[in-house]
Design a protein around this motif. Structure first.
Motif, PDB file in Angstrom:
ATOM      1  N   SER A  91      24.353  44.008  43.946  1.00 53.60           N
ATOM      2  CA  SER A  91      25.486  43.997  44.861  1.00 53.60           C
ATOM      3  C   SER A  91      26.653  43.912  44.039  1.00 53.60           C
ATOM      4  N   MET A  92      26.606  43.349  42.711  1.00 57.39           N
ATOM      5  CA  MET A  92      27.750  43.452  41.822  1.00 57.39           C
ATOM      6  C   MET A  92      28.336  44.826  41.850  1.00 57.39           C
ATOM      7  N   LYS A  93      27.251  45.865  41.221  1.00 63.07           N
ATOM      8  CA  LYS A  93      27.674  47.026  41.097  1.00 63.07           C
ATOM      9  C   LYS A  93      28.587  47.681  42.080  1.00 63.07           C
ATOM     10  N   ASN A  94      27.927  47.332  43.469  1.00 63.21           N
ATOM     11  CA  ASN A  94      28.620  48.209  44.298  1.00 63.21           C
ATOM     12  C   ASN A  94      29.701  47.434  45.234  1.00 63.21           C
ATOM     13  N   THR A  95      29.842  46.193  45.020  1.00 62.89           N
ATOM     14  CA  THR A  95      30.995  45.402  45.794  1.00 62.89           C
ATOM     15  C   THR A  95      32.115  45.520  45.012  1.00 62.89           C
ATOM     16  N   ILE A  96      32.037  44.850  43.859  1.00 59.91           N
ATOM     17  CA  ILE A  96      33.114  44.932  42.884  1.00 59.91           C
ATOM     18  C   ILE A  96      33.849  46.085  42.691  1.00 59.91           C
ATOM     19  N   PRO A  97      35.294  46.270  42.819  1.00 56.44           N
ATOM     20  CA  PRO A  97      36.031  47.604  42.632  1.00 56.44           C
ATOM     21  C   PRO A  97      36.293  47.641  40.844  1.00 56.44           C
ATOM     22  N   TRP A  98      35.298  48.145  40.283  1.00 56.29           N
ATOM     23  CA  TRP A  98      35.352  48.006  38.846  1.00 56.29           C
ATOM     24  C   TRP A  98      36.460  48.673  38.032  1.00 56.29           C
ATOM     25  N   SER A  99      36.892  49.859  38.891  1.00 56.48           N
ATOM     26  CA  SER A  99      37.700  50.596  38.112  1.00 56.48           C
ATOM     27  C   SER A  99      39.325  50.194  38.054  1.00 56.48           C
ATOM     28  N   ASN A 100      39.538  49.113  39.036  1.00 54.85           N
ATOM     29  CA  ASN A 100      40.785  48.243  39.263  1.00 54.85           C
ATOM     30  C   ASN A 100      40.941  47.824  37.912  1.00 54.85           C
ATOM     31  N   TYR A 101      39.800  47.313  37.072  1.00 55.62           N
ATOM     32  CA  TYR A 101      40.071  46.568  35.979  1.00 55.62           C
ATOM     33  C   TYR A 101      39.503  47.389  34.855  1.00 55.62           C
ATOM     34  N   PRO A 129      25.302  31.088  44.703  1.00 51.72           N
ATOM     35  CA  PRO A 129      25.734  32.601  44.937  1.00 51.72           C
ATOM     36  C   PRO A 129      27.183  32.852  44.216  1.00 51.72           C
ATOM     37  N   VAL A 130      27.344  34.082  43.597  1.00 51.31           N
ATOM     38  CA  VAL A 130      28.447  34.254  43.013  1.00 51.31           C
ATOM     39  C   VAL A 130      29.577  34.493  44.126  1.00 51.31           C
ATOM     40  N   GLU A 131      30.871  33.821  43.940  1.00 49.69           N
ATOM     41  CA  GLU A 131      31.950  34.271  44.618  1.00 49.69           C
ATOM     42  C   GLU A 131      32.786  35.221  44.183  1.00 49.69           C
ATOM     43  N   TYR A 132      32.773  36.392  44.499  1.00 48.11           N
ATOM     44  CA  TYR A 132      33.387  37.685  43.873  1.00 48.11           C
ATOM     45  C   TYR A 132      34.850  37.404  43.867  1.00 48.11           C
ATOM     46  N   GLU A 133      35.513  36.512  44.314  1.00 47.03           N
ATOM     47  CA  GLU A 133      36.711  36.200  44.179  1.00 47.03           C
ATOM     48  C   GLU A 133      36.985  35.487  42.678  1.00 47.03           C
ATOM     49  N   GLU A 134      35.987  34.617  42.525  1.00 45.18           N
ATOM     50  CA  GLU A 134      36.102  34.091  41.288  1.00 45.18           C
ATOM     51  C   GLU A 134      35.798  35.117  40.072  1.00 45.18           C
ATOM     52  N   LEU A 135      34.790  35.975  40.365  1.00 42.88           N
ATOM     53  CA  LEU A 135      34.230  36.840  39.393  1.00 42.88           C
ATOM     54  C   LEU A 135      35.491  37.779  39.063  1.00 42.88           C
ATOM     55  N   GLU A 136      36.300  38.258  39.848  1.00 47.12           N
ATOM     56  CA  GLU A 136      37.337  39.079  39.864  1.00 47.12           C
ATOM     57  C   GLU A 136      38.505  38.432  38.918  1.00 47.12           C
ATOM     58  N   ILE A 137      38.751  37.193  38.983  1.00 46.14           N
ATOM     59  CA  ILE A 137      39.607  36.593  38.207  1.00 46.14           C
ATOM     60  C   ILE A 137      39.035  36.445  36.906  1.00 46.14           C
ATOM     61  N   LEU A 138      37.863  36.336  36.507  1.00 47.61           N
ATOM     62  CA  LEU A 138      37.359  36.599  35.124  1.00 47.61           C
ATOM     63  C   LEU A 138      37.416  37.779  34.826  1.00 47.61           C
ATOM     64  N   LEU A 139      37.338  39.006  35.532  1.00 50.96           N
ATOM     65  CA  LEU A 139      37.191  40.158  35.223  1.00 50.96           C
ATOM     66  C   LEU A 139      38.840  40.755  34.817  1.00 50.96           C
ATOM     67  N   LEU A 140      39.795  40.089  35.531  1.00 54.74           N
ATOM     68  CA  LEU A 140      41.228  40.258  35.256  1.00 54.74           C
ATOM     69  C   LEU A 140      41.520  39.873  33.751  1.00 54.74           C
ATOM     70  N   ARG A 141      41.087  38.534  33.523  1.00 56.11           N
ATOM     71  CA  ARG A 141      41.065  37.877  32.030  1.00 56.11           C
ATOM     72  C   ARG A 141      40.622  38.845  31.097  1.00 56.11           C
ATOM     73  N   ALA A 142      39.226  39.341  31.455  1.00 56.32           N
ATOM     74  CA  ALA A 142      38.504  40.148  30.382  1.00 56.32           C
ATOM     75  C   ALA A 142      39.416  41.667  30.226  1.00 56.32           C
ATOM     76  N   GLN A 143      39.910  41.919  31.185  1.00 62.66           N
ATOM     77  CA  GLN A 143      40.631  43.176  31.394  1.00 62.66           C
ATOM     78  C   GLN A 143      41.977  42.904  30.155  1.00 62.66           C
ATOM     79  N   ARG A 144      42.526  41.888  30.367  1.00 61.42           N
ATOM     80  CA  ARG A 144      43.700  41.597  29.626  1.00 61.42           C
ATOM     81  C   ARG A 144      43.334  41.365  28.212  1.00 61.42           C
TER      82      ARG A 144
END
Length: 460
Positions: free
Chosen positions: A16-26, A106-121
């Protein structure tokens, strides 16, 4: 692209994570998916994994085991922990291993994407040393001889200096002098010739502060602090609609009659008189005597009065961006102070199960978003409670005030980054929630007895 590892013994979660998160955005791609801790660590150890999202309980190593091994062996992989367990002790352990964040299933993807933005930075940050860090240490320590030597090295040999500041997006460099970042989207400029508004044509959505006079090296520190407040003039005018607002004057309300009346009423706990005086401050003749620096000092003067503000420490303002974030305008701040003076605090509920449930939610939120521009109001909004109530609840359950816990958490993580990475001190300040570099320097030295640069040098 930054390579991501997903590790969980429930395949439905990783798929679900692999297919739902827009990884390339980060700037990321999922390179590996595994279901055991042993497989996860072997991949991290032997491959170029930038980010690992780990279940806290897996066959073999747990997510915490792997986090500890990454931290102990000084591996570059960033970690996000996912768990079905809500015990706060798990989150505390994860943070000691420099984990980016802690998410409950269950992981809230909005929270995960905030962490991904932090990781990207963090992954995209420049690891080269910050050449202006030493200069800012000299400024904070009032070391005028070293300040002058640094400026001479930069080609600024002068008896008088001109200063400017900006808050916003700078599209192109200023053609003369030097510039350095003093916080997220905030820059300071020093030159041996005057700055004019045209020098900053490349800046968008912002404030511009042009200090009104040249200064000598002995007055440079004081002028820099004053100029840093001038680019936030939109806060005072309640106007953020213009592309840029230029401020060319610095006012000092502490010399005025109304400020003396406010300090007197505060010292005698005259609540009704203070409310009248605060309302007067919104009138143009008094507002014109204020700036964002004097506004911050006014707020802190009042909220430090325990008789009038029993939970005032958690409303203390440490920098201009915090003030802007929490209140957005001068009038909003004044209205908030009047509201708190006019209304008694809620008393905390004695229902321990109620308190513990909300406390866990609050702690999870703080430990996930500590490096954002986080305030008591933000936390209270998440759990839909009154900020005063949250302040009391936090003190009751943790034994610490919200503001002290948050600052301590930020400093602890800054210390880890300083000792385990080559990331610039300025970037570390931003990554750990300090959006004002000079405030970071003061706070870090208060907690450790050393400047960040000294702390890093002593670890070698």
């Amino acid at each position: 692209m930054h390579k991501v590892l997903l590790a969980d013994d429930e395949p439905s979660i990783t798929e679900s994570m692999k297919n739902t998160i827009p990884w390339s955005n980060y700037d990321m791609e999922v390179a590996h998916i595994v279901s055991s801790g042993h497989d996860a660590y072997n991949l991290i150890k032997d491959n170029d994994i930038d980010l690992a999202i780990l279940d806290i309980r897996m066959p073999g190593y747990s997510g915490l085991d792997i986090s500890k091994m990454i931290f102990t062996n000084n591996l570059k992989t960033k970690v996000i922990i996912v768990s079905g367990y809500a015990e706060f002790s798990y989150a505390q352990k994860a943070i000691t291993y420099d984990v980016l964040g802690y998410l409950l299933k269950p992981v809230e993807y909005e929270e995960l994407e905030i962490l991904l933005l932090r990781a990207q930075r963090m992954l995209s940050s420049d690891d080269s040393s910050d050449l202006s860090a030493d200069f800012m240490n000299y400024i904070e320590e009032k070391n005028t001889s070293m300040m002058e030597a640094y400026l001479k090295d930069q080609g600024l040999s002068s008896d008088q200096y001109y200063i400017a500041s900006t808050y916003g997006n700078v599209a192109s460099p200023v053609s003369h002098g030097i510039s350095f970042s003093i916080g997220i989207s905030q820059n300071m400029y020093i030159s041996n010739k005057p700055y004019i508004e045209k020098d900053f044509d490349g800046i968008t959505y912002a404030g511009i502060g042009l200090f009104p006079a040249s200064v000598s090296i002995t007055s440079l520190r004081h002028a820099i602090y004053e100029c840093a407040s001038m680019c936030f003039n939109s806060f005072m005018n309640n106007d953020t609609s213009q592309d840029s607002i230029v401020c060319t004057s610095y006012t000092n309300i502490q010399k005025t009659g109304i400020y003396k009346s406010i300090t007197s009423a505060n010292s005698f706990n005259e609540k009704d008189k203070l409310i009248i005086l605060l309302n007067n401050l919104k009138e143009p003749k008094y507002r014109s005597q204020m700036n964002i620096n004097s506004t911050m000092k006014l707020n802190n003067l009042l909220v430090s009065n325990n008789q009038l503000f029993p939970n005032g420490q958690d409303y203390y303002i440490y920098n201009y961006k915090q003030l802007l974030h929490d209140y957005s305008s001068f009038d909003n701040l004044i209205d908030s102070l009047i509201f708190h003076l006019s209304n008694a605090s809620e008393t905390i509920d004695d229902d321990n199960s109620f308190s513990n449930t909300y406390f866990l939610k609050i702690m999870k939120y703080i430990n996930t978003y500590y490096n954002e521009n986080l305030s008591l109001k933000d936390v209270a909004a998440v759990v839909n409670l009154n900020p005063n109530y949250v302040s009391q609840l936090f003190k009751k359950c943790s034994g610490s005030t919200f503001s002290h816990y948050l600052t301590n958490l930020r400093i602890s993580n800054a210390k880890k980054l300083i000792t385990t990475t080559n990331t610039s001190i300025n970037e570390i300040a931003s990554q750990t929630g300090f959006n004002d570099y000079f405030y970071f320097l003061k706070t870090f030295k208060k907690f450790t007895g050393k400047t960040p640069s000294e702390y890093r040098a002593n670890q070698d």
